[in-house]
Scaffold this motif. Structure first.
Motif, PDB file in Angstrom:
ATOM      1  N   UNK A  32      18.633  11.984  46.589  1.00 36.44           N
ATOM      2  CA  UNK A  32      17.218  11.735  47.223  1.00 36.44           C
ATOM      3  C   UNK A  32      17.265  11.155  48.825  1.00 36.44           C
ATOM      4  N   UNK A  33      15.983  11.276  49.071  1.00 39.60           N
ATOM      5  CA  UNK A  33      15.994  10.727  50.608  1.00 39.60           C
ATOM      6  C   UNK A  33      16.034   9.199  50.536  1.00 39.60           C
ATOM      7  N   UNK A  34      17.086   8.716  51.070  1.00 37.47           N
ATOM      8  CA  UNK A  34      17.322   7.238  51.078  1.00 37.47           C
ATOM      9  C   UNK A  34      16.745   6.422  51.969  1.00 37.47           C
ATOM     10  N   UNK A  75      16.310  16.236  47.811  1.00 28.36           N
ATOM     11  CA  UNK A  75      16.946  15.032  48.726  1.00 28.36           C
ATOM     12  C   UNK A  75      17.771  15.507  49.775  1.00 28.36           C
ATOM     13  N   UNK A  76      18.717  14.528  50.254  1.00 22.58           N
ATOM     14  CA  UNK A  76      19.634  14.516  51.060  1.00 22.58           C
ATOM     15  C   UNK A  76      20.974  13.997  50.650  1.00 22.58           C
ATOM     16  N   UNK A  77      22.377  14.633  50.558  1.00 20.19           N
ATOM     17  CA  UNK A  77      23.244  14.034  50.116  1.00 20.19           C
ATOM     18  C   UNK A  77      24.122  13.433  51.151  1.00 20.19           C
ATOM     19  N   UNK A  94      14.177   1.639  48.772  1.00 17.96           N
ATOM     20  CA  UNK A  94      13.141   2.908  48.666  1.00 17.96           C
ATOM     21  C   UNK A  94      14.028   4.079  48.677  1.00 17.96           C
ATOM     22  N   UNK A  95      13.774   4.893  47.754  1.00 12.31           N
ATOM     23  CA  UNK A  95      14.271   6.555  47.886  1.00 12.31           C
ATOM     24  C   UNK A  95      13.540   7.261  46.935  1.00 12.31           C
TER      25      UNK A  95
END
Length: 209
Positions: free
Chosen positions: A95-97, A87-89, A172-173
């Motif tokens: 997660x990818x937010x 994902x992405x912090x 959605x993530x």
């Protein structure tokens, strides 16, 4: 008496292409754990595959509560599950937010054919159903398994890169778990050309009687 005998090549070479097999890039395995877990990187390359992120650093999600979702979905997901996808912090660090501000771009060192993309933490039961955006297209479905595992069925030929982002909503993530790829098959014309060269230089034999 002398003569020249040339080995005839089968006509089928006009249509033959090289057979290739799909390989799973497993973003939950040890190589991606070593590259990403706790390192706060926005770009990393493992085995000729490069990941880069916007909106935060790349995360591996190796906490026991995180990877439990991936492990719950085995053996259906065929993943190592040392983490729960990449994902992405940022405000939601695993997660990818939602909202499209966070992205992950997967780049290949040469063109590949993609036969599927595997996601985790994509739940159909959250509000109207979470959606992933891959190369600008929405992916969601009703074949979700434990841990929000989803085999998207994404296919594409001659792919150099894939861009993953969150849907333009407030919920959605998801996490990137795996990509099935194979080398781009050698075109039949290239095979024919190479075969013709072999026929001209390699198969001509001279006999002397």
């Amino acid at each position: 008496m002398t003569g020249v005998q040339t080995c005839a090549l089968p006509i089928s070479l006009f249509t033959v292409s090289v057979s290739v097999h799909a390989t799973l890039i497993d973003f939950t395995d040890q190589s991606w754990k070593d590259a990403l877990d706790g390192n706060n990187l926005t770009s990393v390359t493992v085995d000729n595959v490069t990941l880069s992120s916007t909106g935060g650093y790349l995360t591996f999600n190796s906490g026991s509560s995180e990877r439990a979702g991936c492990q719950a979905g085995q053996p259906d997901n065929e993943l190592m599950c040392l983490g729960d996808g990449i994902g992405v912090g940022s405000s939601n660090p695993d997660e990818i937010n939602q909202g499209g501000a966070q992205t992950i771009t997967v780049s290949f060192n040469e063109a590949v054919d993609v036969s599927d993309i595997l996601l985790l933490d994509l739940f159909s039961t959250e509000q109207t159903g979470e959606r992933a955006i891959i190369n600008g297209n929405q992916y969601f479905g009703d074949n979700l398994l434990a841990g929000g595992f989803y085999a998207t069925g994404f296919t594409g030929q001659n792919i150099f890169s894939l861009v993953f982002s969150g849907n333009l909503d407030s919920f959605s993530d998801y996490a990137l778990a795996g990509i099935n790829i194979s080398p781009v098959p050698l075109p039949g014309a290239a095979i024919l050309f190479g075969s013709a060269l072999l026929g001209f230089f390699g198969f001509k034999r001279r006999h002397t009687a």
